[in-house]
Design an enzyme around this catalytic site. Structure first.
Site, PDB file in Angstrom:
ATOM      1  N   THR A  66      47.046  32.160  38.736  1.00 57.95           N
ATOM      2  CA  THR A  66      47.792  33.160  37.964  1.00 57.95           C
ATOM      3  C   THR A  66      47.224  33.301  36.556  1.00 57.95           C
ATOM      4  OG1 THR A  66      49.310  31.354  37.475  1.00 57.95           O
ATOM      5  CG2 THR A  66      50.025  32.940  39.131  1.00 57.95           C
ATOM      6  N   ASP A  67      46.470  32.292  36.079  1.00 58.48           N
ATOM      7  CA  ASP A  67      46.082  32.320  34.646  1.00 58.48           C
ATOM      8  C   ASP A  67      45.172  33.502  34.316  1.00 58.48           C
ATOM      9  OD1 ASP A  67      43.879  31.094  35.919  1.00 58.48           O
ATOM     10  OD2 ASP A  67      43.640  29.516  34.414  1.00 58.48           O
ATOM     11  N   SER A  71      25.267   9.623  29.702  1.00 53.52           N
ATOM     12  CA  SER A  71      26.551   9.475  30.361  1.00 53.52           C
ATOM     13  C   SER A  71      26.523   8.192  31.176  1.00 53.52           C
ATOM     14  CB  SER A  71      26.790  10.677  31.282  1.00 53.52           C
ATOM     15  OG  SER A  71      27.751  10.352  32.253  1.00 53.52           O
ATOM     16  N   SER A 126      40.028  19.024  36.816  1.00 58.49           N
ATOM     17  CA  SER A 126      39.482  19.558  35.562  1.00 58.49           C
ATOM     18  C   SER A 126      38.662  18.559  34.771  1.00 58.49           C
ATOM     19  CB  SER A 126      40.594  20.091  34.666  1.00 58.49           C
ATOM     20  OG  SER A 126      41.003  21.297  35.144  1.00 58.49           O
ATOM     21  N   GLU A 132      32.451  27.798  30.236  1.00 59.41           N
ATOM     22  CA  GLU A 132      32.577  27.708  31.703  1.00 59.41           C
ATOM     23  C   GLU A 132      32.080  29.009  32.352  1.00 59.41           C
ATOM     24  OE1 GLU A 132      33.574  25.156  34.756  1.00 59.41           O
ATOM     25  OE2 GLU A 132      34.075  24.690  32.686  1.00 59.41           O
ATOM     26  N   ASP A 176      42.939  25.232  32.124  1.00 55.53           N
ATOM     27  CA  ASP A 176      42.424  23.858  32.089  1.00 55.53           C
ATOM     28  C   ASP A 176      42.041  23.443  30.671  1.00 55.53           C
ATOM     29  OD1 ASP A 176      42.699  24.224  34.772  1.00 55.53           O
ATOM     30  OD2 ASP A 176      40.556  24.342  35.198  1.00 55.53           O
ATOM     31  N   TYR A 203      35.961  31.663  44.083  1.00 59.62           N
ATOM     32  CA  TYR A 203      36.846  31.840  42.919  1.00 59.62           C
ATOM     33  C   TYR A 203      36.581  33.189  42.264  1.00 59.62           C
ATOM     34  CZ  TYR A 203      39.293  30.638  38.588  1.00 59.62           C
ATOM     35  OH  TYR A 203      40.166  30.624  37.520  1.00 59.62           O
TER      36      TYR A 203
HETATM   37  C1  GLA Z   1      40.589  26.428  38.237  1.00 60.73           C
HETATM   38  C2  GLA Z   1      40.372  27.281  36.982  1.00 60.73           C
HETATM   39  C3  GLA Z   1      41.695  27.612  36.307  1.00 60.73           C
HETATM   40  C4  GLA Z   1      42.709  28.183  37.307  1.00 60.73           C
HETATM   41  C5  GLA Z   1      42.781  27.323  38.569  1.00 60.73           C
HETATM   42  C6  GLA Z   1      43.617  27.950  39.643  1.00 60.73           C
HETATM   43  O1  GLA Z   1      41.085  25.181  37.867  1.00 60.73           O
HETATM   44  O2  GLA Z   1      39.533  26.617  36.067  1.00 60.73           O
HETATM   45  O3  GLA Z   1      41.483  28.510  35.245  1.00 60.73           O
HETATM   46  O4  GLA Z   1      42.421  29.521  37.613  1.00 60.73           O
HETATM   47  O5  GLA Z   1      41.488  27.064  39.114  1.00 60.73           O
HETATM   48  O6  GLA Z   1      44.929  28.049  39.234  1.00 60.73           O
END
Ligand code: GLA
Length: 385
Positions: free
Chosen positions: A35-36, A67, A124, A158, A170, A220
């Protein structure tokens, strides 16, 4: 995080000077998935698994990165024109470039990175890395950090350096997470509200399917494009809408039949998920965990059926969880195609839940899931230890 002193010592041995330490959390999204980037609502919480960067400024423009998870040392010169490369340090390069483009002056720096956030598990890890590094680079160059501006720069990194057209959830939660709370974020206005996650009755348990979400980036971006397509088509009937956030369910039902099936399904998920997220926030505030759990389950169904971002292993984990009497609700969390589920489990049933889901999942999937009982943690910070 344990052993920060050892980590500091490791830095001294490698680079011969004293670092500052910054850490940022991974996250689990309780509800509000995909939804973001549709200007909608999300309810993530920062988890008590963090990425830590040890950093010391240099007197030139060089950035050197090591790392504890990768063997090779990566070096690059600071420049707003930096381009993505094919190595693990792209998120570092990306956030540095995007901060420079945002007109921050940065100093070269030596970096050592370590992380407790599992990589590629939908928790994340990349946002935690971007935010810990971005915050560190700003601090050693003596800038005040505006967390929302940092989150937006990391989101751009990103987009441009990892090729995922992600929303801001995230990076936002990695910056602004609060201990003991989830954040309801309005991804249009970037207003947010901390909602207490009361752990007296229930625990948040993350279960990693151990399936890496490799398809995730291309699928995505495709979902995002399908949502934009839905808005273009619906705007013919509903003039003035900017995103799916602006479409009410009743309006959508009126025009849904005119949409191609895949576009209709994607839009149906987003519009109903926004409503579920707002309802879930209210349920959490009122301590109505059974209701919250039902909304989680409905979210999973919608992600599986309409948004089509689940996979058989995630469905299996949600099925097993839903049959357990100690579970209020379960759903996939994050972008999908693998990664983790989030489960809201009665506090006194957690051990039993973990042993049952581990056994039942391993029996069918032939791989042992990793389970993490999580606390809601704070966002990016300097570590003084
Ligand atoms: C990933 C993306 C987020 C969000 C989610 C799904 O984590 O980085 O921005 O869109 O997928 O909710």
């Amino acid at each position: 995080m344990n052993n920060l002193q050892d980590f500091r010592q490791q830095f001294r041995q490698l680079y011969g000077n004293e670092p500052r330490l910054f850490s940022a959390p991974g996250r689990v999204n309780l509800i509000g998935e995909h939804t973001d980037y549709n200007d909608g609502f999300v309810l993530p919480m920062a988890i008590d698994r963090r990425t830590v960067v040890a950093i010391a400024p240099r007197n030139d423009r060089l950035v050197r990165c090591l790392s504890t998870e990768f063997d090779d040392q990566i070096e690059f010169e600071l420049s707003a024109d930096l381009k993505p490369a094919n190595d693990w340090a792209n998120h570092v390069r990306g956030v540095a470039a995007c901060l420079l483009r945002d007109e921050y002056n940065l100093r070269g720096a030596d970096l050592l990175i370590t992380s407790e956030v599992p990589l590629g598990a939908g928790l994340s890890s990349s946002a935690a890395l971007e935010i810990a590094v971005g915050h560190g680079l700003l601090k050693v160059a003596e800038h005040l950090v505006d967390p929302i501006r940092l989150a937006l720069a990391a989101q751009k990194a990103e987009h441009e350096f990892a090729g995922t057209q992600c929303g801001v959830m995230d990076q936002f939660i990695a910056c602004l997470g609060q201990a003991g709370h989830a954040l309801k974020i309005d991804c249009r206005t970037l207003e947010y509200e901390a909602v207490p996650v009361d752990l007296s009755e229930a625990r948040v348990v993350i279960v990693n399917s151990m399936v890496k979400h490799e398809l995730a980036s291309s699928e995505y971006n495709l979902r995002r494009a399908e949502c934009e397509e839905a808005v273009r088509r619906l705007a013919g009937h509903l003039p003035g809408i900017q995103s799916l956030r602006d479409v009410e369910l009743e309006e959508f039902d009126q025009w849904a039949d005119a949409l191609p099936e895949n576009i209709r399904r994607r839009a149906n998920h987003v519009i109903t998920e926004n409503a579920r997220t707002l309802a879930a926030v209210e349920a959490l505030k009122l301590g109505q965990l059974s209701h919250f759990g039902k909304l989680m389950r409905a979210s999973h169904e919608s992600l599986r059926e309409d948004y089509q971002v689940s996979c058989s292993e995630l469905d299996l984990l949600v099925e097993i969880a839903s049959r357990h009497s100690g579970v209020f609700g379960a759903r996939m969390t994050g972008g999908g195609f693998g990664g983790c589920t989030v489960n809201l489990v009665k506090a006194d049933q957690v051990e039993n839940f973990i042993s049952e889901i581990t056994e039942a999942y391993e029996w069918v999937a032939k791989v042992k899931p990793e389970c993490h009982v999580c606390q809601a943690s704070g966002g990016v910070r300097e570590e003084s230890q």
